[in-house]
Design an enzyme around this catalytic site. Structure first.
Site, PDB file in Angstrom:
ATOM      1  N   GLY A   1     -54.851 -64.865 -41.396  1.00 46.22           N
ATOM      2  CA  GLY A   1     -55.117 -65.876 -40.356  1.00 46.22           C
ATOM      3  C   GLY A   1     -54.368 -65.672 -39.042  1.00 46.22           C
TER       4      GLY A   1
ATOM      5  N   GLU B   1     -47.122 -67.619 -38.246  1.00 52.89           N
ATOM      6  CA  GLU B   1     -48.145 -68.277 -39.077  1.00 52.89           C
ATOM      7  C   GLU B   1     -49.281 -68.812 -38.210  1.00 52.89           C
ATOM      8  OE1 GLU B   1     -49.328 -69.164 -41.830  1.00 52.89           O
ATOM      9  OE2 GLU B   1     -47.813 -69.259 -43.400  1.00 52.89           O
TER      10      GLU B   1
ATOM     11  N   ASP C   1     -50.130 -76.543 -42.700  1.00 57.46           N
ATOM     12  CA  ASP C   1     -50.990 -77.627 -43.159  1.00 57.46           C
ATOM     13  C   ASP C   1     -50.171 -78.454 -44.162  1.00 57.46           C
ATOM     14  OD1 ASP C   1     -53.475 -78.983 -43.497  1.00 57.46           O
ATOM     15  OD2 ASP C   1     -54.016 -77.684 -45.155  1.00 57.46           O
TER      16      ASP C   1
ATOM     17  N   LYS D   1     -50.411 -79.163 -38.419  1.00 57.13           N
ATOM     18  CA  LYS D   1     -51.129 -80.383 -38.843  1.00 57.13           C
ATOM     19  C   LYS D   1     -50.155 -81.262 -39.615  1.00 57.13           C
ATOM     20  CE  LYS D   1     -55.050 -78.125 -40.638  1.00 57.13           C
ATOM     21  NZ  LYS D   1     -56.298 -78.166 -41.425  1.00 57.13           N
TER      22      LYS D   1
ATOM     23  N   PHE E   1     -60.452 -79.174 -40.072  1.00 56.73           N
ATOM     24  CA  PHE E   1     -60.474 -77.787 -40.530  1.00 56.73           C
ATOM     25  C   PHE E   1     -60.974 -76.938 -39.372  1.00 56.73           C
ATOM     26  CE2 PHE E   1     -61.634 -73.910 -42.622  1.00 56.73           C
ATOM     27  CZ  PHE E   1     -60.603 -73.756 -43.530  1.00 56.73           C
ATOM     28  N   VAL E   2     -60.154 -75.978 -38.946  1.00 56.43           N
ATOM     29  CA  VAL E   2     -60.482 -75.185 -37.758  1.00 56.43           C
ATOM     30  C   VAL E   2     -60.707 -73.726 -38.119  1.00 56.43           C
ATOM     31  CG1 VAL E   2     -59.272 -76.732 -36.164  1.00 56.43           C
ATOM     32  CG2 VAL E   2     -58.042 -74.825 -37.206  1.00 56.43           C
TER      33      VAL E   2
ATOM     34  N   ASP F   1     -60.377 -68.368 -40.675  1.00 61.44           N
ATOM     35  CA  ASP F   1     -61.691 -68.223 -41.299  1.00 61.44           C
ATOM     36  C   ASP F   1     -62.128 -69.449 -42.087  1.00 61.44           C
ATOM     37  OD1 ASP F   1     -59.781 -67.916 -43.442  1.00 61.44           O
ATOM     38  OD2 ASP F   1     -61.432 -67.140 -44.659  1.00 61.44           O
TER      39      ASP F   1
ATOM     40  N   ARG G   1     -63.536 -65.378 -38.066  1.00 65.23           N
ATOM     41  CA  ARG G   1     -62.252 -64.893 -37.557  1.00 65.23           C
ATOM     42  C   ARG G   1     -62.388 -64.275 -36.168  1.00 65.23           C
ATOM     43  NH1 ARG G   1     -58.618 -65.016 -41.827  1.00 65.23           N
ATOM     44  NH2 ARG G   1     -59.459 -64.432 -43.853  1.00 65.23           N
TER      45      ARG G   1
HETATM   46  P1  5GP Z   1     -50.565 -74.796 -46.303  1.00 65.63           P
HETATM   47  O1  5GP Z   1     -49.929 -74.002 -47.396  1.00 65.63           O
HETATM   48  O2  5GP Z   1     -49.599 -75.179 -45.201  1.00 65.63           O
HETATM   49  O3  5GP Z   1     -51.326 -75.974 -46.823  1.00 65.63           O
HETATM   50  O4  5GP Z   1     -51.695 -73.934 -45.670  1.00 65.63           O
HETATM   51  C1  5GP Z   1     -51.415 -72.719 -45.197  1.00 65.63           C
HETATM   52  C2  5GP Z   1     -52.620 -71.869 -44.931  1.00 65.63           C
HETATM   53  O5  5GP Z   1     -53.866 -72.483 -45.234  1.00 65.63           O
HETATM   54  C3  5GP Z   1     -52.679 -71.563 -43.460  1.00 65.63           C
HETATM   55  O6  5GP Z   1     -51.793 -70.536 -43.129  1.00 65.63           O
HETATM   56  C4  5GP Z   1     -54.126 -71.187 -43.325  1.00 65.63           C
HETATM   57  O7  5GP Z   1     -54.295 -69.844 -43.701  1.00 65.63           O
HETATM   58  C5  5GP Z   1     -54.835 -72.099 -44.297  1.00 65.63           C
HETATM   59  N1  5GP Z   1     -55.325 -73.274 -43.546  1.00 65.63           N
HETATM   60  C6  5GP Z   1     -54.784 -74.492 -43.466  1.00 65.63           C
HETATM   61  N2  5GP Z   1     -55.494 -75.290 -42.665  1.00 65.63           N
HETATM   62  C7  5GP Z   1     -56.511 -74.537 -42.210  1.00 65.63           C
HETATM   63  C8  5GP Z   1     -57.598 -74.768 -41.298  1.00 65.63           C
HETATM   64  O8  5GP Z   1     -57.779 -75.843 -40.717  1.00 65.63           O
HETATM   65  N3  5GP Z   1     -58.434 -73.710 -41.074  1.00 65.63           N
HETATM   66  C9  5GP Z   1     -58.268 -72.503 -41.672  1.00 65.63           C
HETATM   67  N4  5GP Z   1     -59.157 -71.552 -41.376  1.00 65.63           N
HETATM   68  N5  5GP Z   1     -57.264 -72.241 -42.517  1.00 65.63           N
HETATM   69  C10 5GP Z   1     -56.396 -73.253 -42.776  1.00 65.63           C
HETATM   70 MG    MG Z   2     -52.326 -68.458 -43.347  1.00 66.30          MG
END
Ligand code: 5GP
Ligand code: MG
Length: 172
Positions: free
Chosen positions: A42, A96, A100, A128, A149-150, A156, A162
């Protein structure tokens, strides 16, 4: 799932913000440049643009963790690729795409600390905070966003989008 027609952040807005972040990060590492660890996949474009904007003469490597299937966190973090760079006693800057729930970043930080890294800071393009499940905050943040969700600019949805130059919201 359709994309919202208007970008959340245009390529131009992203570019401008990255120049500001690069300044901020350079000032924070004025004594010694960090080892930059770009999280795949990402942060591919963000890491590439940010490391060039920071223009540190330092090492860049990659790390790949998986926590996501579809648009929901599975809560489980697996390391799929680990850096070849020496981590012991290094100042690490983890680059990063998004924080999220915070589970991925906190698992990566714990792993880096276990490898003997001297310090670990996080530069996240997007944050977020409303979705956070573990207590972690990026040291450097591009943009703080609501619970969307972006995709685009490296991010992706099941390996699509991407390549988009801007960041867009995927409609549920
Ligand atoms: P976390 O472990 O903080 O929940 O999520 C980490 C990973 O989830 C991010 O680095 C990303 O790769 C993916 N992710 C979280 N939110 C989004 C989103 O809104 N869009 C996309 N494409 N990936 C996300
Ligand atoms: Mg990631």
């Amino acid at each position: 799932m359709p994309l919202q027609p208007e970008p959340l952040f245009t390529a131009q807005t992203i570019h401008k913000r990255i120049q500001e972040l690069a300044h901020e990060i350079r000032a924070a590492y004025s004594d010694a440049p960090p080892l930059c660890l770009i999280t795949l996949k990402g942060a591919l474009h963000f890491g590439s643009d940010l490391t060039r904007a920071m223009a540190f003469s330092s090492e860049t490597d990659f790390i790949c963790a998986r926590s996501y299937a579809d648009t929901d966190s599975t809560g489980e973090v697996r390391l799929l690729y680990t850096p070849t760079a020496v981590l012991r006693a290094r100042q690490v800057l983890l680059i990063e795409d998004i924080l999220d729930t915070g589970r991925t970043a906190s698992a990566l930080i714990a792993w880096l600390e276990a490898q003997g890294a001297a310090s670990c800071r996080i530069a996240a393009l997007l944050d977020k905070p409303s979705r956070r499940e573990v207590d972690i905050t990026p040291d450097f943040t591009g943009f703080t966003i609501d619970d969307h969700f972006v995709v685009g600019y490296g991010m992706d949805y099941n390996e699509r989008y991407r390549e988009l130059p801007d960041i867009r919201i995927l409609e549920p």
